[in-house]
Design a protein around this motif. Structure first.
Motif, PDB file in Angstrom:
ATOM      1  N   PRO A 139       0.792  -1.243   0.000  1.00  0.00           N
ATOM      2  CA  PRO A 139       0.000   0.000   0.000  1.00  0.00           C
ATOM      3  C   PRO A 139       0.823   1.293   0.000  1.00  0.00           C
ATOM      4  N   HIS A 140       2.079   1.247   0.400  1.00  0.00           N
ATOM      5  CA  HIS A 140       2.903   2.458   0.488  1.00  0.00           C
ATOM      6  C   HIS A 140       3.660   2.653  -0.828  1.00  0.00           C
ATOM      7  N   LYS A 141       3.461   3.825  -1.438  1.00  0.00           N
ATOM      8  CA  LYS A 141       4.048   4.092  -2.757  1.00  0.00           C
ATOM      9  C   LYS A 141       4.930   5.347  -2.675  1.00  0.00           C
ATOM     10  N   TYR A 142       6.127   5.238  -3.273  1.00  0.00           N
ATOM     11  CA  TYR A 142       7.094   6.343  -3.238  1.00  0.00           C
ATOM     12  C   TYR A 142       7.587   6.566  -4.665  1.00  0.00           C
ATOM     13  N   LYS A 143       7.468   7.833  -5.092  1.00  0.00           N
ATOM     14  CA  LYS A 143       7.880   8.186  -6.467  1.00  0.00           C
ATOM     15  C   LYS A 143       9.334   8.609  -6.465  1.00  0.00           C
ATOM     16  N   LEU A 144      10.116   7.988  -7.335  1.00  0.00           N
ATOM     17  CA  LEU A 144      11.534   8.302  -7.428  1.00  0.00           C
ATOM     18  C   LEU A 144      11.795   9.265  -8.571  1.00  0.00           C
ATOM     19  N   ALA A 145      13.079   9.638  -8.733  1.00  0.00           N
ATOM     20  CA  ALA A 145      13.446  10.673  -9.702  1.00  0.00           C
ATOM     21  C   ALA A 145      13.148  10.269 -11.137  1.00  0.00           C
ATOM     22  N   ASP A 146      13.286   9.014 -11.440  1.00  0.00           N
ATOM     23  CA  ASP A 146      13.034   8.561 -12.817  1.00  0.00           C
ATOM     24  C   ASP A 146      11.567   8.235 -13.050  1.00  0.00           C
ATOM     25  N   ASN A 147      10.714   8.753 -12.147  1.00  0.00           N
ATOM     26  CA  ASN A 147       9.261   8.579 -12.235  1.00  0.00           C
ATOM     27  C   ASN A 147       8.807   7.137 -11.986  1.00  0.00           C
ATOM     28  N   THR A 148       9.733   6.323 -11.538  1.00  0.00           N
ATOM     29  CA  THR A 148       9.321   4.971 -11.157  1.00  0.00           C
ATOM     30  C   THR A 148       8.691   5.022  -9.762  1.00  0.00           C
ATOM     31  N   ILE A 149       7.827   4.091  -9.516  1.00  0.00           N
ATOM     32  CA  ILE A 149       7.120   4.019  -8.239  1.00  0.00           C
ATOM     33  C   ILE A 149       7.677   2.823  -7.454  1.00  0.00           C
ATOM     34  N   LEU A 150       8.060   3.114  -6.244  1.00  0.00           N
ATOM     35  CA  LEU A 150       8.545   2.065  -5.335  1.00  0.00           C
ATOM     36  C   LEU A 150       7.389   1.653  -4.435  1.00  0.00           C
ATOM     37  N   ASN A 151       6.951   0.418  -4.568  1.00  0.00           N
ATOM     38  CA  ASN A 151       5.824  -0.083  -3.791  1.00  0.00           C
ATOM     39  C   ASN A 151       6.340  -0.837  -2.555  1.00  0.00           C
ATOM     40  N   CYS A 152       5.793  -0.494  -1.404  1.00  0.00           N
ATOM     41  CA  CYS A 152       6.299  -1.068  -0.146  1.00  0.00           C
ATOM     42  C   CYS A 152       5.140  -1.516   0.751  1.00  0.00           C
ATOM     43  N   LYS A 153       5.465  -2.396   1.665  1.00  0.00           N
ATOM     44  CA  LYS A 153       4.500  -2.855   2.664  1.00  0.00           C
ATOM     45  C   LYS A 153       5.198  -2.937   4.030  1.00  0.00           C
ATOM     46  N   ASP A 154       4.384  -3.058   5.072  1.00  0.00           N
ATOM     47  CA  ASP A 154       4.932  -3.165   6.431  1.00  0.00           C
ATOM     48  C   ASP A 154       5.645  -4.503   6.606  1.00  0.00           C
ATOM     49  N   ALA A 155       6.716  -4.453   7.364  1.00  0.00           N
ATOM     50  CA  ALA A 155       7.451  -5.674   7.710  1.00  0.00           C
ATOM     51  C   ALA A 155       7.929  -5.546   9.154  1.00  0.00           C
ATOM     52  N   TYR A 156       8.008  -6.669   9.831  1.00  0.00           N
ATOM     53  CA  TYR A 156       8.384  -6.653  11.249  1.00  0.00           C
ATOM     54  C   TYR A 156       9.419  -7.739  11.530  1.00  0.00           C
ATOM     55  N   LYS A 157      10.305  -7.413  12.438  1.00  0.00           N
ATOM     56  CA  LYS A 157      11.284  -8.376  12.933  1.00  0.00           C
ATOM     57  C   LYS A 157      11.105  -8.483  14.441  1.00  0.00           C
ATOM     58  N   THR A 158      10.659  -9.640  14.893  1.00  0.00           N
ATOM     59  CA  THR A 158      10.422  -9.858  16.318  1.00  0.00           C
ATOM     60  C   THR A 158      11.744 -10.138  17.011  1.00  0.00           C
TER      61      THR A 158
END
Length: 276
Positions: A210-229
Motif C-alpha cells: 500500500p505504500h508508494k514512493y515516487k523516485l526521480a526517474d518517475n518509477t514508483i517504489l511499492n512497499c509494505k509493512d514488515a516486522y522483525k520480532t
C-alpha cells in the motif's frame, strides 16, 4: 646304758625335732628376696608388651558424636530453577525462567525538577510573555511518581504499566510474570511474543504493497509493512529491562527492506539528483 643317758639322748632328739620344725615354719613364711637382674628383665618385658598393646586400642571403633555433623555428599546440588523457591522473590520471570522477582515500586523523578526558577524570575517571565504574546509562559506540570514494578534478582526492573500506556506492560499469570501486548477481552495479558510473532507473519504473508514512493526517474517504489520480532533491552529512568518488540521496516518490491528514515533519504537523494 644307764637310764640317765637314755633320758639325755631322748631330750636331745626332742629338741632337734622342735628346732627342725621351727626352721621349716620360718622358711615358708619369709618371702624370697627377688633377684635384681630378673626383676629388671621382667619390667622391660611387661613395658614392651603394654606398648605393643596400646596402639591397638586406638583402632577400636568409637561411638558417634551426635554434635558432629557429617559434611554434605558431593552428589548434593543446588535445586534447579524450576524447583527453586525464594520467599523474598516469589515470582518467576517468563522471559528468563531462571530469574525470580517480587513486587516493588520505582521512583520516577519529574522532568521539571532540573528547572527551579525563583519567584522573581517567574514574575518577570510572566510579565514579559503577557506583554509580548498575551499568554502566560508554559509551566511543567509533570510530577514525580512511584511506579509499580517487579524487581528481579538479576538487577532488572519490569514496569507493570508505563505512564502513558493504556494496557499493562507486565502482569502476573499465576506465579509467572508475563509481558502483555495488545488487548483481548478474554485475556487481560495476551502473551507479547505470540502477539508480535503473529503480527510479523501476517505482514510477511500479505501480497498488498500500500505504500508508494515516487523516485526521480518517475518509477514508483511499492512497499509494505514488515516486522522483525526480537528481544530488546531498554534503559529508562536509570533502570534497565528487556522486552519483546517488533522492529518496524518497509519491505519494497525492489527486494530491499528499509527503515522509514532510510527510505526517506533514498527518495530525497533521488529527487535532488533529478535534472531541472
Amino acid at each position: 646304758m644307764s637310764i640317765r643317758k637314755c633320758k639325755r639322748k631322748l631330750a636331745l632328739c626332742i629338741a632337734s625335732l622342735f628346732w627342725a620344725a621351727c626352721d621349716n615354719d620360718s622358711s615358708s613364711s619369709v618371702a624370697p628376696v627377688p633377684d635384681p637382674e630378673t626383676n629388671a628383665s621382667n619390667e622391660v618385658s611387661s613395658s614392651s608388651e603394654s606398648q605393643t598393646e596400646t596402639p591397638s586400642s586406638s583402632f577400636e571403633e568409637q561411638p558417634a558424636n551426635p554434635d558432629i555433623q557429617e559434611p554434605a555428599s558431593s552428589s548434593s546440588e543446588i535445586p534447579s530453577s524450576s524447583s527453586y523457591f525464594n520467599p523474598d522473590y516469589p515470582y518467576t520471570l517468563g522471559l528468563h525462567p531462571s530469574v525470580h522477582c517480587k513486587d516493588s515500586t520505582f521512583y520516577v523523578p519529574s522532568p521539571c525538577q532540573s528547572y527551579r526558577p525563583s519567584l522573581k524570575t517567574v514574575v518577570s517571565e510572566l510579565a514579559d510573555n503577557e506583554a509580548l504574546y498575551g499568554v502566560p509562559p508554559q509551566t511543567c506540570a509533570i510530577p514525580a511518581r512511584e511506579d509499580s514494578i517487579f524487581k528481579c534478582d538479576n538487577g532488572m526492573v519490569y514496569f507493570k504499566k508505563m505512564a502513558a500506556a493504556t494496557t499493562k506492560s507486565f502482569d502476573l499469570v499465576g506465579d509467572t510474570i508475563e509481558q502483555c501486548a495488545g488487548s483481548d477481552a478474554n485475556n487481560p495479558c495476551p502473551p507479547a511474543k505470540e502477539y508480535y510473532t503473529k503480527q510479523a507473519e501476517e505482514a510477511e504473508a500479505s501480497t498488498e504493497y500500500p505504500h508508494k514512493y515516487k523516485l526521480a526517474d518517475n518509477t514508483i517504489l511499492n512497499c509494505k509493512d514488515a516486522y522483525k520480532t526480537k528481544l530488546d533491552t531498554v534503559k529508562a529512568y536509570g533502570a534497565m529491562y528487556d522486552h519483546w518488540i517488533n522492529e518496524f521496516k518497509l519491505k519494497c518490491d525492489d527486494g530491499n527492506e528499509y527503515t522509514t528514515d532510510e527510505l526517506m533519504d533514498l527518495v530525497s537523494k533521488q529527487n535532488s539528483a533529478k535534472p531541472d
